[in-house]
Scaffold this active site. Sequence first.
Site, PDB file in Angstrom:
ATOM      1  N   ASP A  25       0.786  -1.226   0.000  1.00 54.24           N
ATOM      2  CA  ASP A  25       0.000   0.000   0.000  1.00 54.24           C
ATOM      3  C   ASP A  25       0.822   1.283   0.000  1.00 54.24           C
ATOM      4  O   ASP A  25       0.254   2.365  -0.063  1.00 54.24           O
ATOM      5  CB  ASP A  25      -0.936   0.014   1.216  1.00 54.24           C
ATOM      6  N   CYS A  26       2.146   1.183   0.128  1.00 55.46           N
ATOM      7  CA  CYS A  26       2.939   2.408   0.224  1.00 55.46           C
ATOM      8  C   CYS A  26       4.365   2.133  -0.225  1.00 55.46           C
ATOM      9  O   CYS A  26       4.747   0.995  -0.500  1.00 55.46           O
ATOM     10  CB  CYS A  26       2.935   2.941   1.654  1.00 55.46           C
ATOM     11  N   CYS A  29       6.255  -0.420   1.834  1.00 53.13           N
ATOM     12  CA  CYS A  29       5.989  -1.812   1.451  1.00 53.13           C
ATOM     13  C   CYS A  29       6.881  -2.215   0.279  1.00 53.13           C
ATOM     14  O   CYS A  29       7.473  -3.301   0.259  1.00 53.13           O
ATOM     15  CB  CYS A  29       4.517  -1.974   1.062  1.00 53.13           C
ATOM     16  N   CYS A 382       9.557   5.145  24.225  1.00 50.00           N
ATOM     17  CA  CYS A 382       8.349   4.640  23.572  1.00 50.00           C
ATOM     18  C   CYS A 382       7.747   5.753  22.717  1.00 50.00           C
ATOM     19  O   CYS A 382       7.530   6.864  23.196  1.00 50.00           O
ATOM     20  CB  CYS A 382       7.342   4.195  24.621  1.00 50.00           C
ATOM     21  N   CYS A 384       4.932   6.632  21.658  1.00 48.97           N
ATOM     22  CA  CYS A 384       3.492   6.923  21.690  1.00 48.97           C
ATOM     23  C   CYS A 384       3.195   8.398  21.444  1.00 48.97           C
ATOM     24  O   CYS A 384       2.420   8.749  20.556  1.00 48.97           O
ATOM     25  CB  CYS A 384       2.905   6.483  23.031  1.00 48.97           C
ATOM     26  N   ASP A 426      -7.158  23.195 -15.034  1.00 49.37           N
ATOM     27  CA  ASP A 426      -8.001  22.908 -16.182  1.00 49.37           C
ATOM     28  C   ASP A 426      -8.957  24.086 -16.375  1.00 49.37           C
ATOM     29  O   ASP A 426      -9.190  24.868 -15.452  1.00 49.37           O
ATOM     30  CB  ASP A 426      -8.786  21.617 -15.924  1.00 49.37           C
ATOM     31  N   ASP A 709       5.449  10.837  28.960  1.00 50.66           N
ATOM     32  CA  ASP A 709       4.877  10.431  27.671  1.00 50.66           C
ATOM     33  C   ASP A 709       3.413  10.853  27.584  1.00 50.66           C
ATOM     34  O   ASP A 709       2.968  11.385  26.562  1.00 50.66           O
ATOM     35  CB  ASP A 709       5.005   8.915  27.502  1.00 50.66           C
TER      36      ASP A 709
END
Length: 731
Positions: A25-26, A29, A382, A384, A426, A709
């Site tokens: 998908d990207c 990948c 982490c 997050c 256009d 965090d």
Amino acid sequence: MKDRDGTDHDGATAVTTRLQVQGMDCAGCALKVENALTRMPGVRTVDVSVARGSVTVRHDQAERSEMASRISALGYTVADEEKAEADRTRTGEDHAGHSHVHAQPDAGTRWWQTGKARLTIASGLALAVAFAVGKSAPGAERWAFLLAMLVGLVPIARRALSAAVAGTPFSIEMLMTIAAVGAVLIGATEEAATVVLLFLIGELLEGVAASRARASIQNLTKLVPKTARLEKGDGQVREVEAGALAVGDLIQVRPGDRVPADGVVVSGDSSVDEAPVTGESIPVRKERDDTVFAGTVNGDGLIRVRVKAAAADNTIARVVKLVEEAQESKAPTERFIDRFSRYYTPGVVVVAALVALVPPLLFGGDWSGWIYKGLAILLIGCPCALVISTPAAIAASLAAGARRGLLLKGGAVLEKIGRVTAVALDKTGTLTSGKPQVTDIIGFGRSEDEVLRFAAALESGSSHPLAAAILSKATERQMTIPPASEASAIGGKGVRATVEGMKVFLGSPKAAAELAAVTDAQRGRIAALNDEGKTVSLLVLDDKLAGALAMRDEPRPDAERGLELLSDAGIRTVMLTGDNRRTADAIGNSLGIEVEAELLPEDKQRIVTELQKQGFVVAKVGDGINDAPALAAADVGIAMGGGTDVALETADAAVLHGRVSDIAAMIDLSKRTMTNIRQNIAVALGLKALFLVTTVAGITGLWPAILADTGATVLVTLNALRLLKPRGEAP
């Protein structure tokens, strides 16, 4: 040089194998698949096409099953060889891959039937069960969330390990695995399970969007009819598959039918609606030796056409190919977190390990205390808050934009559109309304109202765009339209009927001149209207010229202001249109924009590419299928409201209300969003750096690290929510 069996001859024999792959998908990948296959013995080159869902490998007799196994280990699905061959046969693709229409491996598969969806649903259900267990049996809460996390994390970790072995050690899967395991190690099991689920949902949505984009491109082929009326040598006509037509075949196209192939008219004349291909706002008259395009709509007459391009090479097929190639030629923009994790994730792991091990090993430090600090640093690391910081700003911007009718397809578009330095627009349906309007009514011995009333009588019941313009004008003036009798259309000339006892004709100046005398002064006025890009129809009453009506597709009310806003921002603007030069120049001069006219889809794409070579970051704005290749080739493609589904799907963004001024508003929103994102990243990383120092110094521990965090998450979210406020309004 390549044989039809896929064998190359460059001093040594190489085999070309093409695999259909689901789930890519990207660009990230594509990179993982490319790295995995490039490391295989005997592989020469790997070409991964996300747009087509395919991988093409040149190799020295490498095993196809081994290639498929390596791709599957990364979490993607390879279609079996028999199915792929059947798909190619169904879409007319030979073994050499000469066709430009490619079957998609996930065609016909609903999003909830995919492996990603099943895993996401399973992880969500497991998390729900864990919450229920935690409420009813608090002692088992930690184990319940641990099991729920493993449902989603085990497949992610397996993919991360496969990617690492295949040459992509710090993929986003590895980032998530380390974050989740780190959270478990310091006891934040509930958070770990939730983060894993959110990651899976994000991947699922990305896959759904990619599948829709692929399907929208393939839907272009539906414009071409499945059958054609083929003339045989004995004069008989029989219906055949349009895909079976060969160059040189003679076909008939009846009124109202779509043209099944590119070709040249050999007999007959008719008006043909070319809007799907060229963007021409008014049907074009086609006569002998004129070219017609597959997918266009025949109007009022039977035409016989000599086919000049096979199905695989017709105009629509070329548009599909151009869109796919343009998508693949874009610079690969990896997701921000994936890029950053190349350095951030290994850095955090190394720092945590050093903090946990070096003091006890080298300086006799307390193992328990330093491992505690190492785990705190791992929690600080982490991602997050960092992961949330960018999507929070993007989500707020998308919501703010949606309120104004500005649709942007994700963070990559937000990042790039603010850097735009040239906008190609256009004409028809973008700078103009897309429908002809009556601009001038001139009476030659008759009043304007009389001219309009008789013209409307002739056009009653017609669906032709020019007729609709005349009837709309009569309705606007609240006229009572008299009935017409003995009405008939004269092909290529006009319409005649009897109205209020008079013979009335409305048609082209050339046809009207055959029925009534036209003075030099009248010819001069008609020529002046033509020079303004207007279509002129003359009204004749009882063989006397009674008046003229001029029509043109007029600029949108805000077009001039919208272009001024772009110019004030230092952005170059240019009009790209399939309309004739005279009409385009007239509109361009009135709006003060440079003009490129009489363009086919590939011409628009070429001009966009030329602007990019000159150093411009180009946004292309359009509303039709003919704009799809240029929309895909541009750095940012913007579809106008009311445009075709293909334009909307191919484009990166859309102006749903069709206001030209909204293009400048979209660019401004992008710039504000990117400023907000940079602020959020600074907050997230700044707090982590602060607590990294205080943790090593022994001032803070696990709970402050968790609060750091969480606090960073709250701050970046509040900052992002400021984007929901319209500009200039106090928060």
